[in-house]
Write a protein that holds these residues in place. Structure first.
Motif, PDB file in Angstrom:
ATOM      1  N   VAL A  57       4.637  48.392  39.500  1.00 38.73           N
ATOM      2  CA  VAL A  57       3.652  47.456  38.942  1.00 38.73           C
ATOM      3  C   VAL A  57       3.449  46.275  39.899  1.00 38.73           C
ATOM      4  CG1 VAL A  57       3.208  45.846  37.041  1.00 38.73           C
ATOM      5  CG2 VAL A  57       4.068  48.153  36.553  1.00 38.73           C
ATOM      6  N   ALA A  58       4.535  45.750  40.455  1.00 40.15           N
ATOM      7  CA  ALA A  58       4.435  44.622  41.386  1.00 40.15           C
ATOM      8  C   ALA A  58       3.675  45.008  42.649  1.00 40.15           C
ATOM      9  CB  ALA A  58       5.829  44.105  41.745  1.00 40.15           C
ATOM     10  N   GLU A  59       3.924  46.197  43.155  1.00 36.11           N
ATOM     11  CA  GLU A  59       3.217  46.674  44.346  1.00 36.11           C
ATOM     12  C   GLU A  59       1.715  46.802  44.071  1.00 36.11           C
ATOM     13  OE1 GLU A  59       4.420  48.478  47.650  1.00 36.11           O
ATOM     14  OE2 GLU A  59       5.482  46.612  47.342  1.00 36.11           O
ATOM     15  N   LEU A  60       1.381  47.375  42.929  1.00 32.61           N
ATOM     16  CA  LEU A  60      -0.036  47.502  42.573  1.00 32.61           C
ATOM     17  C   LEU A  60      -0.693  46.136  42.429  1.00 32.61           C
ATOM     18  CD1 LEU A  60       0.071  50.421  39.980  1.00 32.61           C
ATOM     19  CD2 LEU A  60      -1.108  50.415  42.181  1.00 32.61           C
ATOM     20  N   ALA A  61      -0.017  45.237  41.726  1.00 30.36           N
ATOM     21  CA  ALA A  61      -0.579  43.898  41.506  1.00 30.36           C
ATOM     22  C   ALA A  61      -0.751  43.143  42.817  1.00 30.36           C
ATOM     23  CB  ALA A  61       0.306  43.102  40.548  1.00 30.36           C
ATOM     24  N   SER A  62       0.262  43.166  43.668  1.00 30.08           N
ATOM     25  CA  SER A  62       0.189  42.372  44.897  1.00 30.08           C
ATOM     26  C   SER A  62      -0.719  43.009  45.942  1.00 30.08           C
ATOM     27  CB  SER A  62       1.582  42.122  45.472  1.00 30.08           C
ATOM     28  OG  SER A  62       2.179  43.322  45.886  1.00 30.08           O
ATOM     29  N   ASN A  63      -0.563  44.294  46.175  1.00 32.55           N
ATOM     30  CA  ASN A  63      -1.292  44.932  47.273  1.00 32.55           C
ATOM     31  C   ASN A  63      -2.688  45.419  46.903  1.00 32.55           C
ATOM     32  OD1 ASN A  63       0.864  44.462  48.993  1.00 32.55           O
ATOM     33  ND2 ASN A  63       1.842  46.383  48.441  1.00 32.55           N
ATOM     34  N   CYS A  64      -2.882  45.852  45.669  1.00 34.20           N
ATOM     35  CA  CYS A  64      -4.180  46.412  45.289  1.00 34.20           C
ATOM     36  C   CYS A  64      -5.078  45.421  44.553  1.00 34.20           C
ATOM     37  CB  CYS A  64      -3.966  47.653  44.428  1.00 34.20           C
ATOM     38  SG  CYS A  64      -3.094  48.964  45.290  1.00 34.20           S
ATOM     39  N   VAL A  65      -4.501  44.356  44.014  1.00 28.69           N
ATOM     40  CA  VAL A  65      -5.319  43.390  43.286  1.00 28.69           C
ATOM     41  C   VAL A  65      -5.334  42.045  44.008  1.00 28.69           C
ATOM     42  CG1 VAL A  65      -5.639  42.155  41.110  1.00 28.69           C
ATOM     43  CG2 VAL A  65      -4.884  44.548  41.080  1.00 28.69           C
ATOM     44  N   LEU A  66      -4.190  41.381  44.072  1.00 23.68           N
ATOM     45  CA  LEU A  66      -4.149  40.000  44.579  1.00 23.68           C
ATOM     46  C   LEU A  66      -4.555  39.882  46.041  1.00 23.68           C
ATOM     47  CD1 LEU A  66      -0.918  38.837  42.737  1.00 23.68           C
ATOM     48  CD2 LEU A  66      -3.292  38.315  42.152  1.00 23.68           C
ATOM     49  N   LYS A  67      -4.099  40.782  46.883  1.00 27.34           N
ATOM     50  CA  LYS A  67      -4.472  40.705  48.303  1.00 27.34           C
ATOM     51  C   LYS A  67      -5.965  40.961  48.499  1.00 27.34           C
ATOM     52  CE  LYS A  67      -0.113  41.793  50.598  1.00 27.34           C
ATOM     53  NZ  LYS A  67       0.023  40.718  51.553  1.00 27.34           N
ATOM     54  N   GLN A  68      -6.597  41.674  47.566  1.00 24.05           N
ATOM     55  CA  GLN A  68      -8.028  41.937  47.654  1.00 24.05           C
ATOM     56  C   GLN A  68      -8.846  40.745  47.153  1.00 24.05           C
ATOM     57  OE1 GLN A  68      -8.687  44.697  49.334  1.00 24.05           O
ATOM     58  NE2 GLN A  68      -6.487  45.046  49.281  1.00 24.05           N
ATOM     59  N   VAL A  69      -8.280  40.005  46.205  1.00 21.65           N
ATOM     60  CA  VAL A  69      -8.978  38.862  45.624  1.00 21.65           C
ATOM     61  C   VAL A  69      -8.874  37.635  46.535  1.00 21.65           C
ATOM     62  CG1 VAL A  69      -9.009  37.257  43.666  1.00 21.65           C
ATOM     63  CG2 VAL A  69      -8.687  39.707  43.276  1.00 21.65           C
ATOM     64  N   TRP A  70      -7.668  37.365  47.036  1.00 15.55           N
ATOM     65  CA  TRP A  70      -7.454  36.192  47.894  1.00 15.55           C
ATOM     66  C   TRP A  70      -7.120  36.645  49.299  1.00 15.55           C
ATOM     67  CZ3 TRP A  70      -5.054  35.739  42.930  1.00 15.55           C
ATOM     68  CH2 TRP A  70      -5.612  34.742  42.141  1.00 15.55           C
ATOM     69  N   HIS A  71      -8.022  36.423  50.211  1.00 10.27           N
ATOM     70  CA  HIS A  71      -7.720  36.744  51.601  1.00 10.27           C
ATOM     71  C   HIS A  71      -7.222  35.479  52.292  1.00 10.27           C
ATOM     72  CE1 HIS A  71      -7.657  38.932  55.285  1.00 10.27           C
ATOM     73  NE2 HIS A  71      -8.200  37.900  55.871  1.00 10.27           N
ATOM     74  N   ARG A  72      -6.031  35.585  52.826  1.00 11.71           N
ATOM     75  CA  ARG A  72      -5.440  34.442  53.525  1.00 11.71           C
ATOM     76  C   ARG A  72      -4.909  34.919  54.870  1.00 11.71           C
ATOM     77  NH1 ARG A  72      -0.545  30.640  51.247  1.00 11.71           N
ATOM     78  NH2 ARG A  72      -0.846  28.951  52.722  1.00 11.71           N
ATOM     79  N   ARG A  73      -5.217  34.186  55.904  1.00 10.93           N
ATOM     80  CA  ARG A  73      -4.723  34.539  57.240  1.00 10.93           C
ATOM     81  C   ARG A  73      -3.223  34.313  57.330  1.00 10.93           C
ATOM     82  NH1 ARG A  73      -8.623  34.090  61.838  1.00 10.93           N
ATOM     83  NH2 ARG A  73     -10.644  34.229  60.840  1.00 10.93           N
ATOM     84  N   ARG A  74      -2.593  35.045  58.215  1.00  9.88           N
ATOM     85  CA  ARG A  74      -1.160  34.871  58.475  1.00  9.88           C
ATOM     86  C   ARG A  74      -0.941  33.534  59.178  1.00  9.88           C
ATOM     87  NH1 ARG A  74       1.651  39.169  55.931  1.00  9.88           N
ATOM     88  NH2 ARG A  74       0.028  40.703  55.599  1.00  9.88           N
ATOM     89  N   PRO A  75       0.292  33.017  59.158  1.00  6.09           N
ATOM     90  CA  PRO A  75       0.564  31.770  59.892  1.00  6.09           C
ATOM     91  C   PRO A  75       0.212  31.933  61.381  1.00  6.09           C
ATOM     92  CG  PRO A  75       2.396  32.289  58.442  1.00  6.09           C
ATOM     93  CD  PRO A  75       1.469  33.482  58.419  1.00  6.09           C
TER      94      PRO A  75
END
Length: 168
Positions: A57-75
């Motif tokens: 569930v955490a993998e789906l939420a972080s990789n398939c939902v949140l990373k698609q909604v908020w794009h943030r560049r790496r440091p």
């Protein structure tokens, strides 16, 4: 904080953190822990099942939902003073999927078998630390990954009760 973590010069840190991260790549560390837990009897099998379900569930939420909604560049690479800076993913930095998976697995295991959950939390913290140390994530990405992992654990833990309520 990212610059400070990336500047750690300890030989132990430079050897241990990349080894832990490599083991955690593609959730191999958590699958291995699940196999070991399963071999310890019924409690270990329950803990492993809870851990793997929460991790999924955490993998789906972080990789398939949140990373698609908020794009943030790496440091910025300039902030990282060692070679690992070139080995960073191209995906969004927010949230840390590695951290989400590790926290979800460890927290879910802890709900079934607290001692085993405490043992699993050690590499989970090391993975989270490594993600900042190598410049793959900002500390806030890791914090959001941890929150995602805890939310996934809570959801999986409550899922049977929610299903029963829906069916009645």
């Amino acid at each position: 904080m990212t610059r400070w973590a990336a500047s750690w010069r300890s030989t132990c840190v430079r050897r241990l953190l990349p080894a832990v991260e490599e083991t955690a790549e593609h959730t191999r560390l958590w699958w291995g822990a699940a196999v070991i837990l399963s071999a310890t009897g019924w409690r270990g099998r329950r803990a492993a099942t809870a851990g793997l379900a929460s991790m999924a569930v955490a993998e789906l939420a972080s990789n398939c939902v949140l990373k698609q909604v908020w794009h943030r560049r790496r440091p910025p690479k300039e902030w990282i003073s060692h070679q690992e800076v070139h080995d960073r993913p191209d995906s969004s930095s927010f949230p840390s999927g590695h951290t989400a998976a590790g926290v979800a697995f460890s927290a879910a295991v802890a709900t079934v078998w607290p001692w085993a959950g405490a043992v699993c939390s050690v590499p989970a913290v090391m993975v989270a630390t490594e993600r900042v140390h190598t410049g793959a994530h900002y500390p806030s990405d890791v914090a959001a990954g941890a929150a995602t992992g805890l939310a996934a654990t809570a959801l999986v833990h409550r899922a049977p009760q929610l299903v029963r309520r829906l069916l009645l």
